[in-house]
Design a protein around this motif. Sequence first.
Motif, PDB file in Angstrom:
ATOM      1  N   PRO A  55       0.798  -1.222   0.085  1.00 11.71           N
ATOM      2  CA  PRO A  55      -0.005  -0.004   0.040  1.00 11.71           C
ATOM      3  C   PRO A  55       0.788   1.122  -0.075  1.00 11.71           C
ATOM      4  N   HIS A  58       0.693   7.041   2.736  1.00  8.56           N
ATOM      5  CA  HIS A  58      -0.185   8.251   2.703  1.00  8.56           C
ATOM      6  C   HIS A  58       0.375   9.473   2.615  1.00  8.56           C
ATOM      7  N   GLU A  64      -5.060  17.430   8.988  1.00  6.58           N
ATOM      8  CA  GLU A  64      -5.236  16.101   9.429  1.00  6.58           C
ATOM      9  C   GLU A  64      -4.338  15.805  10.472  1.00  6.58           C
ATOM     10  N   TYR A  90      -4.299   9.894  16.732  1.00  6.72           N
ATOM     11  CA  TYR A  90      -5.374   8.750  16.319  1.00  6.72           C
ATOM     12  C   TYR A  90      -6.019   9.192  15.106  1.00  6.72           C
ATOM     13  N   LEU A  91      -5.847   8.479  13.934  1.00  5.79           N
ATOM     14  CA  LEU A  91      -6.096   8.671  12.637  1.00  5.79           C
ATOM     15  C   LEU A  91      -7.713   8.278  12.660  1.00  5.79           C
ATOM     16  N   GLU A  92      -8.540   9.199  12.578  1.00  6.97           N
ATOM     17  CA  GLU A  92     -10.212   9.024  12.450  1.00  6.97           C
ATOM     18  C   GLU A  92     -10.498   8.049  11.203  1.00  6.97           C
ATOM     19  N   SER A  93      -9.671   8.302  10.129  1.00  2.07           N
ATOM     20  CA  SER A  93      -9.980   8.118   8.703  1.00  2.07           C
ATOM     21  C   SER A  93      -9.585   6.375   8.757  1.00  2.07           C
ATOM     22  N   ALA A  94      -8.559   6.224   9.365  1.00  2.00           N
ATOM     23  CA  ALA A  94      -8.133   4.778   9.415  1.00  2.00           C
ATOM     24  C   ALA A  94      -8.200   4.243  10.550  1.00  2.00           C
ATOM     25  N   LYS A  95      -9.004   4.577  11.716  1.00  2.00           N
ATOM     26  CA  LYS A  95      -9.304   4.016  12.949  1.00  2.00           C
ATOM     27  C   LYS A  95      -8.188   3.359  13.513  1.00  2.00           C
ATOM     28  N   ASN A  96      -6.937   3.973  13.657  1.00  2.00           N
ATOM     29  CA  ASN A  96      -5.828   3.515  14.234  1.00  2.00           C
ATOM     30  C   ASN A  96      -5.033   4.525  14.776  1.00  2.00           C
ATOM     31  N   VAL A 133       3.566   5.011   7.791  1.00  2.00           N
ATOM     32  CA  VAL A 133       2.097   5.163   7.577  1.00  2.00           C
ATOM     33  C   VAL A 133       2.145   6.118   6.505  1.00  2.00           C
ATOM     34  N   GLU A 147       3.646   3.577  12.379  1.00  2.00           N
ATOM     35  CA  GLU A 147       3.039   2.629  13.223  1.00  2.00           C
ATOM     36  C   GLU A 147       3.382   3.114  14.757  1.00  2.00           C
TER      37      GLU A 147
END
Length: 365
Positions: A55, A58, A64, A90-96, A133, A147
């Motif tokens: 992947p 990003h 963000e 905490y990335l809301e878009s990726a939930k991690n 990431v 990460e």
Amino acid sequence: MGCFHCFVPINKETSHVYSRKVTSERSKLLSSSSPKAELESVSGPKTRDEAEANPRAHTFTLQELKAATNNFAPECFIGEGGFGPVYKGYLESAKNVVAVKQLNLKGGQGDREFLVEVLMLNLLKHKHLVNLVGYCADGNQRLLVYEYMPLGSLDEHIHDLPPDRKALDWNTRMNIALGIAKGLEYMHKANPPVIYRDLKSSNVLLGENYDAKLSDFGFAKLGPIGDMTHVSTQVVGTYGYCAPEYLMTGQLTIKSDVYSYGVVMLELISGRRALDNTRPQGERSLVEWVKSVLKNRKNFIKLVDPLLQGRCPMGGLKQAVAIAAMCVQTQASARPLIGEIVDALTYMTRTDSSPKLKRSMMIEC
């Protein structure tokens, strides 16, 4: 801004892709003028399989990352290194959960280190290298998103432990040593090899199961190719971990990393810092103290971290000391290759009784 694309892990089938790609990036790094332009110019994988297997890293906006860290709030701060402060986010878009490293604009590192870090972590993928990431290059802001490693750095687990933190047991220490060695082996076997150049306990991060991952690749350097025996470069790194020949000449090889690895190994065994000016004169340098102790090999037990309280296998201890001692030999040619260390530690950690090391790995201080 365009994104970096990731490449498949280096192996026989894909080494030619890596070699061609990294040769192109070598010239770009040497003539670095605009990180943004260089990031945009990097092409992605050539096949669908490569794209699906890896992947993209990003591209984040500054807004963000501000949202992820509550505008870099003090309560999200988790540490600081040479690059700058690090925040838990905490990335809301990726939930991690992630770790966001922000370049200190007044610090000693800058655009070049940022670019090298992104390039290296997109060219190299391994379970013992921290996963990138994404990144952000917005105006003069440079941020890297990794990460999240919940147990922090190795340094925090072997030095100045708070009363509520339990000391690492022997098996955990040796498994960490093996993980570090595997990460280095992967880098050294790339074509051309990648020299880490800044291995130290604070750059080793630990996951939930104490899985070790190398981090901070801003000083990484492409190693010698063809008939070249070394690369010449400005001396960077951390005093106490740098190989003596590199400090004196600026000549860098994969054996420079092996020396640094030996210092980290000695930290794991002894619980002492690479350099500690609070200790008596003859004990301030960990390497020099160890060499003085090992002049009488019967004294090697003095090297053991008191926090282990004697709970370590004698055979395993002897092997670990032998490996570390070989790594910190003054002459680079006398040091083992990192692959030999991986083999020795793999065998040692998989057996209850500790087999003897082959003759080439015996202590020679």
